[in-house]
Write an enzyme that holds these catalytic residues in place. Structure first.
Site, PDB file in Angstrom:
ATOM      1  N   GLU A 170     -24.522   2.316   5.782  1.00  0.00           N
ATOM      2  CA  GLU A 170     -24.160   0.961   5.373  1.00  0.00           C
ATOM      3  C   GLU A 170     -24.083   0.037   6.583  1.00  0.00           C
ATOM      4  O   GLU A 170     -24.419  -1.150   6.506  1.00  0.00           O
ATOM      5  CB  GLU A 170     -22.818   0.978   4.628  1.00  0.00           C
ATOM      6  N   TRP A 192     -27.529  -0.964   7.228  1.00  0.00           N
ATOM      7  CA  TRP A 192     -28.056  -1.997   6.322  1.00  0.00           C
ATOM      8  C   TRP A 192     -27.913  -3.376   6.952  1.00  0.00           C
ATOM      9  O   TRP A 192     -28.763  -4.243   6.776  1.00  0.00           O
ATOM     10  CB  TRP A 192     -27.353  -1.945   4.969  1.00  0.00           C
ATOM     11  N   TRP A 209     -36.599 -20.700 -13.360  1.00  0.00           N
ATOM     12  CA  TRP A 209     -35.145 -20.778 -13.292  1.00  0.00           C
ATOM     13  C   TRP A 209     -34.619 -21.913 -14.165  1.00  0.00           C
ATOM     14  O   TRP A 209     -35.277 -22.922 -14.358  1.00  0.00           O
ATOM     15  CB  TRP A 209     -34.685 -21.027 -11.851  1.00  0.00           C
ATOM     16  N   ASN A 220     -18.120  -4.596  -2.887  1.00  0.00           N
ATOM     17  CA  ASN A 220     -19.581  -4.623  -2.835  1.00  0.00           C
ATOM     18  C   ASN A 220     -20.231  -4.322  -4.185  1.00  0.00           C
ATOM     19  O   ASN A 220     -21.224  -4.962  -4.563  1.00  0.00           O
ATOM     20  CB  ASN A 220     -20.091  -3.634  -1.787  1.00  0.00           C
ATOM     21  N   TRP A 241     -31.163 -17.687  -7.330  1.00  0.00           N
ATOM     22  CA  TRP A 241     -30.309 -16.867  -6.466  1.00  0.00           C
ATOM     23  C   TRP A 241     -29.689 -17.674  -5.329  1.00  0.00           C
ATOM     24  O   TRP A 241     -28.628 -17.313  -4.826  1.00  0.00           O
ATOM     25  CB  TRP A 241     -31.075 -15.668  -5.906  1.00  0.00           C
ATOM     26  N   TRP A 243     -28.819 -11.146  -1.606  1.00  0.00           N
ATOM     27  CA  TRP A 243     -29.129 -11.940  -2.789  1.00  0.00           C
ATOM     28  C   TRP A 243     -30.590 -11.768  -3.196  1.00  0.00           C
ATOM     29  O   TRP A 243     -30.906 -11.662  -4.390  1.00  0.00           O
ATOM     30  CB  TRP A 243     -28.788 -13.414  -2.563  1.00  0.00           C
TER      31      TRP A 243
END
Length: 479
Positions: free
Chosen positions: A279, A282, A310, A345, A363, A386
């Site tokens: 993590e 990441w 959208w 998370n 987004w 996102w």
């Protein structure tokens, strides 16, 4: 020792321990002047919650420097102008900083470095915020990694670029006099009317000392539950180191080494430590994407998503922001964000999926809201994550992976305790019905004191119908 000082320009590295730029400045033997510039002219200046954290982080760093007989110099304005002015004012012979990775910020730094070098100033920059620089790890074809798993494998094999952390200074050489400094309180970083951050200080301890304590507590007491429990928002199984990393109050190398030391000593299992470090990786992966895609915060990496149909729904967006969607796990997450400046998370993924795929809102609406409300708002992580949920980024979740907010709540908050904490209107609801109160019998609602549409909202949309609509939109851009 020369009388001409060395400036250390601090940005996302508000710490004394393992700070390569600070260490390099001290090695010159020159007086050291630590400087922080509040530059609101740059792209992606700090949001409101980040400004709260920044105030306390700078205050903590200032106190740490005071204890060493040094001082943090604060200036507000455009760094591209203030840094050369400070160099001239102090007659500095050197300036050191740790690197940034958004292309707009890189261009500022490159221009500054070139101009200062032309003026005879020694300028050196360092990696103080990542395990590996974004240009260091390459695929077999020589490109950058766009998929996390092979990136993580390459990082583990390569290991961090720096073998050892830089020692925390016990003393810092100081000039005969420091340049003028702004007063932190005059920056008005803290909210007042209203003080929506009231209570943050009960949850968070910004600063290097708080970061160290958080890491110690996590490695001593929590990490063995991390691998299997990190998806449970009702349990305290996460590190909550993200804001400390975002502001550079602790380095990723410090975390990497401390974790490996615990693994080597047998204090934590290799599987638990490896999962936690993945993590951490990441974050490096996100910066790898940001460095190689300067428009990551604004444009989808998968170009076909630029044509996605959208919707515009101000009422739906406001309900999502306020935690009034009628879906308890979504509402709990959004209220946790508002109350604490942070969100678990797993719930971040759930609320993001709801905004993008249920409400069918762009987004970037969510990215902007998180940027303003998260104390751990991080440009690379925010944009990459996102885009990941939206299905338009690198190594993204497939667009057709649409979280069902009811089943997600039932799976990851099985007893309903997370919902009860942040949606007190539902605190008397039994676990069987808490994630879908509109399906509960009338007598259950009455006993729990819940009046749908009054004390707690009806769902603002039907998830099954919204899912169908989202997939129809995806079919259009595939064609």
């Amino acid at each position: 020792m020369t009388d001409r000082p060395a400036l250390v320009w601090l940005r996302h590295d508000l710490r004394l321990d393992d700070n390569p730029a600070l260490a390099a400045a001290r090695k010159t033997g020159a007086p050291v002047i630590p400087v922080f510039i509040m530059d609101e002219s740059i792209d992606h200046a700090p949001g409101a919650a980040s400004r709260w954290w920044l105030h306390h982080s700078l205050a903590s760093l200032g106190e740490d420097l005071d204890m060493l007989g040094s001082k943090l110099v604060l200036r507000r304005g455009e760094a591209a102008k203030l840094i050369p002015a400070l160099v001239e004012e102090t007659k500095a012979a050197h300036i050191f900083w740790n690197r940034r990775y958004h292309q707009a910020h890189i261009e500022i730094d490159k221009t500054l470095k070139s101009d200062l070098c032309d003026d005879g100033v020694n300028v050196e920059t360092f990696n103080g915020n990542l395990l590996r620089e974004p240009w260091e790890l390459k695929t077999g074809s020589g490109g950058y990694y766009k998929v996390f798993t092979p990136f993580w494998k390459a990082l583990k094999q390569a290991k961090p670029a720096r073998a050892d952390t830089e020692a925390k200074p016990r003393k810092i050489e100081t000039p005969k006099s420091f340049p003028r400094s702004d007063k932190l309180k005059d920056w008005d970083l803290l909210p007042t009317k209203p003080d929506w951050a009231k209570g943050f200080e009960e949850i968070w301890t910004p600063g290097e000392t708080g970061a160290r304590a958080r890491l110690r507590d996590f490695l001593n007491d929590v990490i063995d539950d991390y691998k299997n429990g990190r998806d449970r928002p009702d349990k305290d199984y996460t590190s909550r180191l993200s804001p400390h990393l975002s502001f550079g109050e602790i380095s990723p190398l410090t975390i990497w080494q401390a974790t490996h030391a615990k693994m080597s000593d047998g204090d934590i299992s290799d599987s638990a430590g490896d999962k936690f470090l993945s993590e951490l990786a990441w974050r490096d992966f996100s910066y790898n994407l940001l460095f190689h895609n300067k428009e990551l915060p604004e444009k989808p990496l998968r170009e076909e998503f630029a044509n996605y149909p959208w919707r515009t729904d101000k009422k739906g967006l406001k309900a999502w922001q306020k935690g009034l969607t009628g879906y308890p796990i979504v509402d709990a997450g959004m209220r946790q964000l508002w109350r604490t400046g942070w969100m678990h998370n797993r719930v971040r993924m759930i609320v993001a999926s709801f905004l993008i795929k249920d409400l069918l809102l762009h987004w970037r609406k969510g990215e902007d809201w998180f940027w303003d409300t998260l104390v751990d708002a991080d440009l690379a992580n925010n944009a990459a994550s996102w885009q990941w949920v939206a299905g338009c980024g690198a190594d993204a979740a497939p667009y057709f992976r649409i979280f069902n907010p009811v089943t997600q709540g039932e799976k990851f908050d099985p007893d309903g305790n997370y919902v009860r904490e942040f949606v007190p209107e539902l605190k008397e609801m039994p676990a069987k019905h808490i994630h879908a109160p509109w399906k509960a019998p009338d007598d259950v609602l009455d006993k729990a004191g819940v009046k749908l549409g009054k004390s707690y909202p009806e769902p603002i949309l039907d998830h099954a119908a919204a899912r169908k609509r989202a997939l129809e939109g995806y079919d259009k851009i595939k064609k």
